[in-house]
Write a protein that holds these residues in place. Structure first.
Motif, short mmCIF file in Angstrom:
data_model
loop_
_atom_site.label_atom_id
_atom_site.label_comp_id
_atom_site.label_asym_id
_atom_site.label_seq_id
_atom_site.Cartn_x
_atom_site.Cartn_y
_atom_site.Cartn_z
N VAL A 122 0.83 -1.21 0.00
CA VAL A 122 0.00 0.00 0.00
C VAL A 122 0.87 1.26 0.00
O VAL A 122 2.02 1.23 0.39
N THR A 123 0.27 2.35 -0.43
CA THR A 123 0.98 3.63 -0.45
C THR A 123 0.87 4.31 0.91
O THR A 123 0.06 3.91 1.75
N ASN A 124 1.67 5.34 1.13
CA ASN A 124 1.68 6.04 2.41
C ASN A 124 0.35 6.70 2.74
O ASN A 124 0.02 6.91 3.90
N ASP A 125 -0.45 7.04 1.71
CA ASP A 125 -1.72 7.70 1.96
C ASP A 125 -2.90 6.73 2.04
O ASP A 125 -4.04 7.14 2.13
N TRP A 126 -2.64 5.42 2.04
CA TRP A 126 -3.70 4.42 2.13
C TRP A 126 -4.38 4.53 3.48
O TRP A 126 -3.73 4.71 4.50
N GLN A 127 -5.70 4.43 3.50
CA GLN A 127 -6.46 4.51 4.74
C GLN A 127 -7.32 3.26 4.88
O GLN A 127 -8.01 2.86 3.95
N TYR A 128 -7.28 2.67 6.06
CA TYR A 128 -8.12 1.53 6.35
C TYR A 128 -9.54 2.01 6.59
O TYR A 128 -9.76 2.95 7.36
N ILE A 129 -10.50 1.37 5.97
CA ILE A 129 -11.91 1.69 6.19
C ILE A 129 -12.54 0.45 6.81
O ILE A 129 -12.65 -0.60 6.18
N ALA A 130 -12.94 0.58 8.06
CA ALA A 130 -13.50 -0.56 8.79
C ALA A 130 -14.83 -0.98 8.18
O ALA A 130 -15.54 -0.18 7.58
N SER A 131 -15.15 -2.24 8.36
CA SER A 131 -16.43 -2.74 7.87
C SER A 131 -17.57 -2.18 8.70
O SER A 131 -17.37 -1.68 9.81
#
Length: 59
Positions: free
Chosen positions: A35-44
């Motif tokens: 993943v890239t540095n700006d990737w954000q996890y989006i919870a289910s």
């Protein structure tokens, strides 16, 4: 130009495959490589039902 597009598609395919393999194996180190540095996890969603099951609940 077609050759460059083919190379870009191959690189994208390898990245996507690596991403899903990291998720499947729960390998945080492999995931951080993909993943890239700006990737954000989006919870289910917190609701247990998904897809069609949500339709009858007014969601």
């Amino acid at each position: 130009m077609a050759h460059a597009e083919h190379l870009a598609q191959d690189a994208t395919r390898r990245t996507v495959n690596s991403f899903y393999q990291a998720i499947e194996h729960r390998d945080i180190n492999a995931l951080s490589d993909v993943v890239t540095n700006d990737w954000q996890y989006i919870a289910s969603a917190t609701m247990p039902s998904t897809g069609v099951d949500q339709m009858g609940r007014g969601v």
